[in-house]
Design a protein around this motif. Sequence first.
Motif, PDB file in Angstrom:
ATOM      1  N   ALA A 190       3.278  -2.654  -7.341  1.00 47.34           N
ATOM      2  CA  ALA A 190       3.667  -1.252  -7.463  1.00 47.34           C
ATOM      3  C   ALA A 190       4.226  -0.729  -6.148  1.00 47.34           C
ATOM      4  O   ALA A 190       5.335  -0.202  -6.100  1.00 47.34           O
ATOM      5  CB  ALA A 190       2.478  -0.396  -7.907  1.00 47.34           C
ATOM      6  N   ASP A 191       3.481  -0.881  -5.049  1.00 43.79           N
ATOM      7  CA  ASP A 191       3.923  -0.337  -3.778  1.00 43.79           C
ATOM      8  C   ASP A 191       3.109  -0.975  -2.662  1.00 43.79           C
ATOM      9  O   ASP A 191       2.111  -1.664  -2.909  1.00 43.79           O
ATOM     10  CB  ASP A 191       3.756   1.180  -3.757  1.00 43.79           C
ATOM     11  N   ALA A 192       3.516  -0.747  -1.422  1.00 45.69           N
ATOM     12  CA  ALA A 192       2.811  -1.309  -0.269  1.00 45.69           C
ATOM     13  C   ALA A 192       3.013  -0.391   0.920  1.00 45.69           C
ATOM     14  O   ALA A 192       3.940   0.420   0.961  1.00 45.69           O
ATOM     15  CB  ALA A 192       3.317  -2.709   0.051  1.00 45.69           C
ATOM     16  N   VAL A 193       2.125  -0.529   1.899  1.00 44.79           N
ATOM     17  CA  VAL A 193       2.250   0.210   3.147  1.00 44.79           C
ATOM     18  C   VAL A 193       1.813  -0.707   4.279  1.00 44.79           C
ATOM     19  O   VAL A 193       0.920  -1.542   4.110  1.00 44.79           O
ATOM     20  CB  VAL A 193       1.396   1.505   3.123  1.00 44.79           C
ATOM     21  N   ILE A 194       2.487  -0.586   5.417  1.00 45.41           N
ATOM     22  CA  ILE A 194       2.142  -1.365   6.605  1.00 45.41           C
ATOM     23  C   ILE A 194       1.386  -0.459   7.562  1.00 45.41           C
ATOM     24  O   ILE A 194       1.847   0.645   7.892  1.00 45.41           O
ATOM     25  CB  ILE A 194       3.407  -1.928   7.279  1.00 45.41           C
ATOM     26  N   TYR A 195       0.217  -0.902   7.997  1.00 45.58           N
ATOM     27  CA  TYR A 195      -0.583  -0.147   8.953  1.00 45.58           C
ATOM     28  C   TYR A 195      -0.979  -1.102  10.069  1.00 45.58           C
ATOM     29  O   TYR A 195      -1.803  -1.991   9.876  1.00 45.58           O
ATOM     30  CB  TYR A 195      -1.824   0.447   8.277  1.00 45.58           C
ATOM     31  N   GLY A 196      -0.355  -0.943  11.243  1.00 48.82           N
ATOM     32  CA  GLY A 196      -0.585  -1.897  12.320  1.00 48.82           C
ATOM     33  C   GLY A 196      -0.014  -3.248  11.938  1.00 48.82           C
ATOM     34  O   GLY A 196       1.147  -3.364  11.553  1.00 48.82           O
ATOM     35  N   ASP A 197      -0.864  -4.285  12.003  1.00 49.82           N
ATOM     36  CA  ASP A 197      -0.402  -5.611  11.604  1.00 49.82           C
ATOM     37  C   ASP A 197      -0.945  -5.997  10.234  1.00 49.82           C
ATOM     38  O   ASP A 197      -0.919  -7.168   9.853  1.00 49.82           O
ATOM     39  CB  ASP A 197      -0.811  -6.663  12.639  1.00 49.82           C
ATOM     40  N   ALA A 198      -1.447  -5.003   9.475  1.00 51.85           N
ATOM     41  CA  ALA A 198      -1.977  -5.254   8.137  1.00 51.85           C
ATOM     42  C   ALA A 198      -1.029  -4.686   7.086  1.00 51.85           C
ATOM     43  O   ALA A 198      -0.343  -3.690   7.320  1.00 51.85           O
ATOM     44  CB  ALA A 198      -3.359  -4.640   7.976  1.00 51.85           C
TER      45      ALA A 198
END
Length: 289
Positions: free
Chosen positions: A273-281
Motif C-alpha cells: 500500500a505505502d511506505a515511509v523511510i525514517y532514518g535508515d529504516a
Amino acid sequence: MKKVLLSGLLSISLIFLSTLTLAQVPEIIWDGNYPSTNYVGTFSANDIKESPYGEFVIVGSLKVTATNGYNKVMLMQLDWEGNEIDVNQVFGDTNSMGIQWDQQANDMIITPQASYLLTGFRDTTLTSSTSPPGLILMEILRDGSVQFDSLYFNNNQHWIMGRCIQPAIEGGYIIAGSFAEDGGGTDQSFVTRMVKDEHDNYVFADMPDIRIIPVGTSGYATWISPFGDGYLLGGTANEGTGNKFDLFLQRLNADRTLDWTRFYGGVDSDFFADAVIYGDAVYLAGTKA
C-alpha cells in the motif's frame, strides 16, 4: 502520505487527528465528507499533501456514473478548519468524436513554485485499443488553473500508468508506475525521470524513457523514494509461486539500474500500500489476503 482517505459513494471522508505526544491517544479535531454539496458521481482520493500556504490538497478522481462511468481527474483544497476552498476542480475532456476521456490522478507533489504536479493515467479513446492509457503529467496552480497538461506513451499497444512521483536526486522528478506490454502482457514496473525544458514543458531527462525493472513473474511499483545515492522502489509482485503475491522492495542506483530486490510476505498474499523511510529504516504497509 498516501491513501489516508476513504472513498465512499458520492463523497470523500476525511478525519483530522492531533497528537501532542507519542504517548497520547490521537484526538479528532474535525472530520467531514466532501464535497459538501450534492454531486452526481463518486469521488475517490488517492493522495493528500499540505501546501506551503497551510492548505490540504487532495487529488484523485470523480467517476461520472451518468455516462458509462468514465473518470475525471479531481483536485480538492481544504483549509485547516476542514472548509472547502472554492477552487476545487475536476478535469476532463473529449476526443474528436466526442467520446469522454477516462483519467485519474494517482499521486501528487508540491513543486518549489508551490504548484501541484500530478501523475496518473489517461485514456483518450475508451473505444479503441490502438490508443491505450498513457502516462499523464498535470501541473495545476493554487487558483485551480492548469499550467501544464500532457500525455505520454499512448501511441502504442502498451498500458502505462504513473503511480508515484518524487523529486529526483539528479534534479527534476522521478516517476514510477506500471507497464503492461500490449495491454495484456505481464505487469512490470517502469521508472523515468522528467525535467523542464527551455519552453517550460516537462520532457524525459534521458533514454531509454522506460526502464523495466523485473520483479518476478508479474508485479509493478506503486511507490518510489530517494534513498542515499539512489532510490527505493516498492510494490506488489508474484515471484512465480502460484497465486501468492508478496511485497517487494528494490534498491536502484542513481542511474536507475537495479542493485537488489527483496520480497516480504508469508503464506498468504500480501499487497503493498505505502511506505515511509525514517532514518535508515523502511516501514511498509499493506494488506493481507
